[in-house]
Design a protein around this motif. Structure first.
Motif, PDB file in Angstrom:
ATOM      1  N   ILE A 164       0.836  -1.330   0.012  1.00  7.66           N
ATOM      2  CA  ILE A 164       0.096   0.005   0.120  1.00  7.66           C
ATOM      3  C   ILE A 164       0.918   1.148  -0.041  1.00  7.66           C
ATOM      4  N   ILE A 165       0.644   1.934  -0.974  1.00  7.58           N
ATOM      5  CA  ILE A 165       1.516   3.108  -1.099  1.00  7.58           C
ATOM      6  C   ILE A 165       0.607   4.502  -0.377  1.00  7.58           C
ATOM      7  N   GLN A 166       1.242   5.330   0.427  1.00  9.16           N
ATOM      8  CA  GLN A 166       0.871   6.080   1.123  1.00  9.16           C
ATOM      9  C   GLN A 166       1.483   7.338   0.767  1.00  9.16           C
ATOM     10  N   SER A 167       0.784   8.646   0.754  1.00 17.20           N
ATOM     11  CA  SER A 167       1.746   9.856   0.735  1.00 17.20           C
ATOM     12  C   SER A 167       0.593  11.126   0.904  1.00 17.20           C
ATOM     13  N   PHE A 168       1.462  12.013   1.289  1.00 18.17           N
ATOM     14  CA  PHE A 168       0.668  13.333   1.549  1.00 18.17           C
ATOM     15  C   PHE A 168       0.662  14.251   0.369  1.00 18.17           C
ATOM     16  N   ASP A 169       1.257  13.855  -0.685  1.00 18.98           N
ATOM     17  CA  ASP A 169       1.254  14.601  -1.982  1.00 18.98           C
ATOM     18  C   ASP A 169       0.577  13.996  -2.871  1.00 18.98           C
ATOM     19  N   PRO A 170      -0.654  14.806  -3.172  1.00 16.84           N
ATOM     20  CA  PRO A 170      -1.703  14.101  -4.076  1.00 16.84           C
ATOM     21  C   PRO A 170      -1.333  13.937  -5.791  1.00 16.84           C
TER      22      PRO A 170
ATOM     23  N   SER B 143      -3.874  -0.270 -10.688  1.00 16.98           N
ATOM     24  CA  SER B 143      -4.312  -1.638  -9.610  1.00 16.98           C
ATOM     25  C   SER B 143      -3.504  -1.125  -8.300  1.00 16.98           C
ATOM     26  N   LEU B 144      -2.648  -0.441  -8.194  1.00 16.62           N
ATOM     27  CA  LEU B 144      -1.807  -0.267  -6.879  1.00 16.62           C
ATOM     28  C   LEU B 144      -2.863   0.293  -5.689  1.00 16.62           C
ATOM     29  N   LYS B 145      -2.714  -0.193  -4.657  1.00 17.73           N
ATOM     30  CA  LYS B 145      -3.598   0.470  -3.472  1.00 17.73           C
ATOM     31  C   LYS B 145      -2.856   1.689  -2.902  1.00 17.73           C
ATOM     32  N   LEU B 146      -3.610   3.015  -2.906  1.00 22.07           N
ATOM     33  CA  LEU B 146      -3.016   4.135  -2.623  1.00 22.07           C
ATOM     34  C   LEU B 146      -3.861   4.756  -1.335  1.00 22.07           C
ATOM     35  N   VAL B 147      -3.145   5.307  -0.458  1.00 19.32           N
ATOM     36  CA  VAL B 147      -3.836   6.095   0.601  1.00 19.32           C
ATOM     37  C   VAL B 147      -3.276   7.510   0.774  1.00 19.32           C
ATOM     38  N   TYR B 148      -4.339   8.528   0.702  1.00 21.72           N
ATOM     39  CA  TYR B 148      -4.028   9.704   0.694  1.00 21.72           C
ATOM     40  C   TYR B 148      -3.930  10.211   2.348  1.00 21.72           C
ATOM     41  N   LEU B 149      -2.542  10.480   2.889  1.00 18.58           N
ATOM     42  CA  LEU B 149      -2.621  11.116   4.053  1.00 18.58           C
ATOM     43  C   LEU B 149      -2.734  12.611   3.973  1.00 18.58           C
ATOM     44  N   THR B 150      -3.231  13.157   5.071  1.00 19.31           N
ATOM     45  CA  THR B 150      -3.470  14.433   5.271  1.00 19.31           C
ATOM     46  C   THR B 150      -3.683  15.084   6.766  1.00 19.31           C
ATOM     47  N   ASP B 151      -3.207  16.158   6.638  1.00 14.38           N
ATOM     48  CA  ASP B 151      -3.586  16.835   8.013  1.00 14.38           C
ATOM     49  C   ASP B 151      -4.023  18.372   7.693  1.00 14.38           C
ATOM     50  N   ASP B 152      -4.481  18.586   6.460  1.00 16.56           N
ATOM     51  CA  ASP B 152      -4.759  19.755   5.886  1.00 16.56           C
ATOM     52  C   ASP B 152      -6.415  20.043   6.421  1.00 16.56           C
ATOM     53  N   LYS B 153      -6.579  20.835   6.992  1.00 16.20           N
ATOM     54  CA  LYS B 153      -7.774  21.404   7.729  1.00 16.20           C
ATOM     55  C   LYS B 153      -8.510  22.655   7.038  1.00 16.20           C
ATOM     56  N   SER B 154      -7.768  23.064   5.855  1.00 14.50           N
ATOM     57  CA  SER B 154      -8.388  24.366   5.060  1.00 14.50           C
ATOM     58  C   SER B 154      -9.339  23.880   4.266  1.00 14.50           C
ATOM     59  N   SER B 155      -9.679  22.790   4.026  1.00 14.07           N
ATOM     60  CA  SER B 155     -10.720  22.220   3.129  1.00 14.07           C
ATOM     61  C   SER B 155     -11.260  20.899   3.730  1.00 14.07           C
ATOM     62  N   SER B 156     -12.654  20.447   3.324  1.00 16.86           N
ATOM     63  CA  SER B 156     -12.972  19.454   3.742  1.00 16.86           C
ATOM     64  C   SER B 156     -12.181  18.292   3.107  1.00 16.86           C
TER      65      SER B 156
ATOM     66  N   TYR C 107      -7.723   3.610  -2.393  1.00 16.66           N
ATOM     67  CA  TYR C 107      -8.042   2.541  -1.612  1.00 16.66           C
ATOM     68  C   TYR C 107      -8.295   3.279  -0.058  1.00 16.66           C
ATOM     69  N   GLY C 108      -7.536   4.084   0.434  1.00 14.41           N
ATOM     70  CA  GLY C 108      -7.864   4.566   1.762  1.00 14.41           C
ATOM     71  C   GLY C 108      -7.468   6.053   1.769  1.00 14.41           C
ATOM     72  N   LEU C 109      -8.065   6.674   2.845  1.00 16.64           N
ATOM     73  CA  LEU C 109      -8.034   7.941   3.214  1.00 16.64           C
ATOM     74  C   LEU C 109      -7.395   7.911   4.806  1.00 16.64           C
ATOM     75  N   SER C 110      -6.354   8.792   4.756  1.00 11.95           N
ATOM     76  CA  SER C 110      -5.654   8.459   6.340  1.00 11.95           C
ATOM     77  C   SER C 110      -5.272  10.127   6.964  1.00 11.95           C
ATOM     78  N   PRO C 111      -6.432  10.549   7.255  1.00 15.13           N
ATOM     79  CA  PRO C 111      -6.434  12.132   7.913  1.00 15.13           C
ATOM     80  C   PRO C 111      -5.838  11.764   9.348  1.00 15.13           C
ATOM     81  N   HIS C 112      -5.063  12.902   9.916  1.00 17.60           N
ATOM     82  CA  HIS C 112      -4.926  12.858  11.365  1.00 17.60           C
ATOM     83  C   HIS C 112      -6.072  12.840  12.245  1.00 17.60           C
TER      84      HIS C 112
END
Length: 117
Positions: free
Chosen positions: A27-33, A45-58, A72-77
């Protein structure tokens, strides 16, 4: 500052995953969209997870406007997770994976909200 541009970075990551033959087990996770968009375009086909701590938008806006595809996933603080975020992920069939949950009260809140990861 000292890293390749998103497309080149995506190529390097994909090449290593394929070389190691771990595509089905990673699973690849990144803060960089930008990197996630590039990987998704090249190897959806790769599983991707969006990491974020950005509170400026929903988180919904971040998924739709910054990412532009269903990961594949969303990973907020953990502080960003609400009932609405849990519902959003359930509705869109996105795994909800949080991070930096260290205090008992915060762990209890995540459990109460139904966060599993």
């Amino acid at each position: 500052v000292y890293h390749p541009e998103p497309d080149e970075y995506a190529d390097i990551v994909i090449a290593e995953i394929l070389k190691l033959d771990i595509e089905d087990n990673c699973i690849i996770q990144s803060f960089d969209p930008r990197v996630l968009r590039s990987i998704h375009a090249k190897r959806p086909s790769l599983k991707l997870v969006y990491l974020t701590d950005d509170k400026s938008s929903s988180l919904e806006e971040q998924l739709d406007q910054q990412l532009g595809f269903e990961p594949y996933g969303l990973s907020p603080h953990f502080e960003m997770i609400t009932e609405q975020v849990v519902e959003l992920c359930l509705k869109r069939k996105i795994e909800l994976i949080t991070w930096t949950v260290n205090e008992k009260e915060d762990i209890a809140r995540m459990i109460k909200l139904g966060v599993k990861h």
